[in-house]
Design an enzyme around this catalytic site. Structure first.
Site, short mmCIF file in Angstrom:
data_model
loop_
_atom_site.label_atom_id
_atom_site.label_comp_id
_atom_site.label_asym_id
_atom_site.label_seq_id
_atom_site.Cartn_x
_atom_site.Cartn_y
_atom_site.Cartn_z
N HIS A 96 25.13 30.93 3.20
CA HIS A 96 23.87 31.16 3.93
C HIS A 96 22.92 29.98 3.75
O HIS A 96 22.29 29.53 4.70
CB HIS A 96 23.16 32.42 3.40
CG HIS A 96 23.86 33.71 3.69
ND1 HIS A 96 24.22 34.60 2.71
CD2 HIS A 96 24.25 34.29 4.85
CE1 HIS A 96 24.79 35.67 3.25
NE2 HIS A 96 24.83 35.50 4.55
N ARG A 139 32.29 31.61 10.42
CA ARG A 139 33.30 31.13 9.49
C ARG A 139 34.67 31.13 10.17
O ARG A 139 34.98 30.27 10.94
CB ARG A 139 33.31 32.00 8.23
CG ARG A 139 32.05 31.89 7.40
CD ARG A 139 31.94 33.00 6.41
NE ARG A 139 31.96 34.31 7.07
CZ ARG A 139 32.04 35.45 6.45
NH1 ARG A 139 32.15 35.49 5.16
NH2 ARG A 139 32.02 36.58 7.14
N SER A 182 29.53 37.82 1.03
CA SER A 182 28.71 38.55 0.06
C SER A 182 29.52 39.68 -0.56
O SER A 182 29.42 39.95 -1.76
CB SER A 182 27.47 39.12 0.74
OG SER A 182 26.70 38.08 1.26
N1 COA Z 1 29.07 30.89 4.86
C1 COA Z 1 29.67 31.81 4.10
N2 COA Z 1 29.53 33.12 4.27
C2 COA Z 1 28.74 33.57 5.25
C3 COA Z 1 28.06 32.68 6.07
C4 COA Z 1 28.26 31.28 5.84
N3 COA Z 1 27.68 30.37 6.58
N4 COA Z 1 27.34 33.38 6.96
C5 COA Z 1 27.57 34.68 6.72
N5 COA Z 1 28.40 34.80 5.68
C6 COA Z 1 28.94 36.05 5.18
C7 COA Z 1 28.06 36.91 4.37
O1 COA Z 1 28.24 36.63 3.02
C8 COA Z 1 28.50 38.30 4.81
O2 COA Z 1 29.59 38.76 4.10
P1 COA Z 1 29.86 40.33 3.93
O3 COA Z 1 30.11 40.86 5.31
O4 COA Z 1 31.01 40.34 3.02
O5 COA Z 1 28.61 40.93 3.35
C9 COA Z 1 28.94 38.14 6.23
O6 COA Z 1 29.26 36.81 6.36
C10 COA Z 1 27.89 38.45 7.24
O7 COA Z 1 26.66 38.60 6.61
P2 COA Z 1 25.27 38.18 7.14
O8 COA Z 1 25.26 36.76 7.59
O9 COA Z 1 24.27 38.54 6.09
O10 COA Z 1 25.09 38.98 8.43
P3 COA Z 1 25.35 40.46 8.73
O11 COA Z 1 26.56 40.48 9.59
O12 COA Z 1 25.31 41.36 7.58
O13 COA Z 1 24.02 40.69 9.59
C11 COA Z 1 22.72 41.44 11.43
C12 COA Z 1 24.08 41.36 10.74
C13 COA Z 1 21.58 41.63 10.48
C14 COA Z 1 22.48 40.17 12.21
C15 COA Z 1 22.88 42.63 12.39
O14 COA Z 1 23.28 43.75 11.64
C16 COA Z 1 21.63 42.96 13.16
O15 COA Z 1 21.32 42.30 14.12
N6 COA Z 1 20.91 44.02 12.73
C17 COA Z 1 19.69 44.48 13.37
C18 COA Z 1 19.95 45.70 14.24
C19 COA Z 1 20.40 45.28 15.63
O16 COA Z 1 19.75 44.55 16.33
N7 COA Z 1 21.56 45.81 16.02
C20 COA Z 1 22.14 45.54 17.31
C21 COA Z 1 22.95 44.28 17.30
S1 COA Z 1 23.71 43.99 18.84
#
Ligand code: COA
Length: 171
Positions: A17, A100, A138
Site C-alpha cells: 500500500h 497485483r 494483508s
Molecule cells: N501491494 C501489495 N498488496 C496490496 C496492494 C499492493 N499494492 N494493494 C492492495 N494489496 C492487498 C491488501 O493487502 C489486501 O489484501 P487482503 O485482501 O488479503 O486483505 C488486498 O490487496 C486488497 O486490499 P485493499 O487495497 O485494502 O482494498 P480492499 O479490496 O479491501 O478495498 C474497497 C476495497 C474499500 C475499495 C471497497 O470495498 C469499497 O469500495 N468499499 C466501499 C463500498 C462501496 O463503494 N462498494 C461498492 C463498490 S462497487
C-alpha cells in the site's frame, strides 16, 4: 487541481500500500486516503486503528516527496459510505487502486465497472504493484503474524509493533 482517492481496508497497511501511496502522490496534487469500514472483511483492527496506522506512515512519505521536490497534500480519513459518494464529496477526479496479480483483475474489473455506472466522470487509475510487493496481502500478513512468523519484510516497524500488541492481547 488533480484530486485522487486511494481507498482500501488497510487491515493493516502494508509496504505494498505504501508503495502505491508514494507513487500516487506524484500523480496528483491532493491525495485522500480513505480507510473503508468494510465490516464484511471482519477486520483485525478497528476503523480508528486502521486510519491511525495509515496516518503514522504518511510523514515519511511527505518527507521523501519534499526532498525530491514533489508537492502533494496527503490526507487520511475514514469512510463508511459508497466509494463513489466519498470521491464525489471530496471533488476527486480519480480513484487509485493497486493491481497485483491476475487474480486481482477480475475483482477490480467488476468494481471499476460498477463504479463507472455510478459516476462515469470519475476515472479509476490502476498502478501495477512493484515486483517486490506483488505477493503481499494483508490477510496473509495477519496469518503469518498470528502463527508466529516474521512479518518485517511486509509491513513497517510501527505496524509490526501494533500487530504484535494486538495478537498478544488476543492470546
Ligand atoms: N501491494 C501489495 N498488496 C496490496 C496492494 C499492493 N499494492 N494493494 C492492495 N494489496 C492487498 C491488501 O493487502 C489486501 O489484501 P487482503 O485482501 O488479503 O486483505 C488486498 O490487496 C486488497 O486490499 P485493499 O487495497 O485494502 O482494498 P480492499 O479490496 O479491501 O478495498 C474497497 C476495497 C474499500 C475499495 C471497497 O470495498 C469499497 O469500495 N468499499 C466501499 C463500498 C462501496 O463503494 N462498494 C461498492 C463498490 S462497487
Amino acid at each position: 487541481m488533480r484530486i485522487g482517492v486511494y481507498p482500501g481496508t488497510f487491515d493493516p497497511i502494508t509496504n505494498g500500500h505504501i508503495d502505491i501511496i508514494r507513487r500516487a502522490s506524484k500523480m496528483v496534487d491532493r491525495l485522500l486516503i480513505g480507510a473503508a469500514q468494510n465490516p464484511g472483511k471482519n477486520p483485525m483492527f478497528s476503523l480508528e486503528e486502521r486510519t491511525e496506522m495509515v496516518c503514522d506512515e504518511i510523514d515519511a512519505i511527505q518527507e521523501t516527496n519534499k526532498k525530491q521536490g514533489h508537492h502533494c497534500d496527503i490526507e487520511v480519513t475514514s469512510f463508511g459510505n459508497l466509494l463513489m459518494h466519498f470521491a464525489e464529496q471530496n471533488d476527486a477526479q480519480f480513484i487509485i487502486r493497486g493491481l497485483r496479480a491476475v487474480s486481482d483483475f477480475e475483482y477490480e474489473f467488476q468494481m471499476v465497472g460498477m463504479n463507472a455506472r455510478l459516476n462515469p466522470n470519475i476515472e479509476t487509475v490502476f498502478l501495477m504493484s512493484s515486483e517486490r510487493h506483488q505477493f503481499i496481502s494483508s490477510r496473509l500478513v495477519k496469518e503469518i503474524a498470528v502463527l508466529g512468523g516474521e512479518i518485517k519484510e511486509f509491513v513497517s516497524p510501527r505496524v509490526e509493533a501494533r500487530m504484535m500488541t494486538a495478537i498478544g492481547q488476543k492470546k
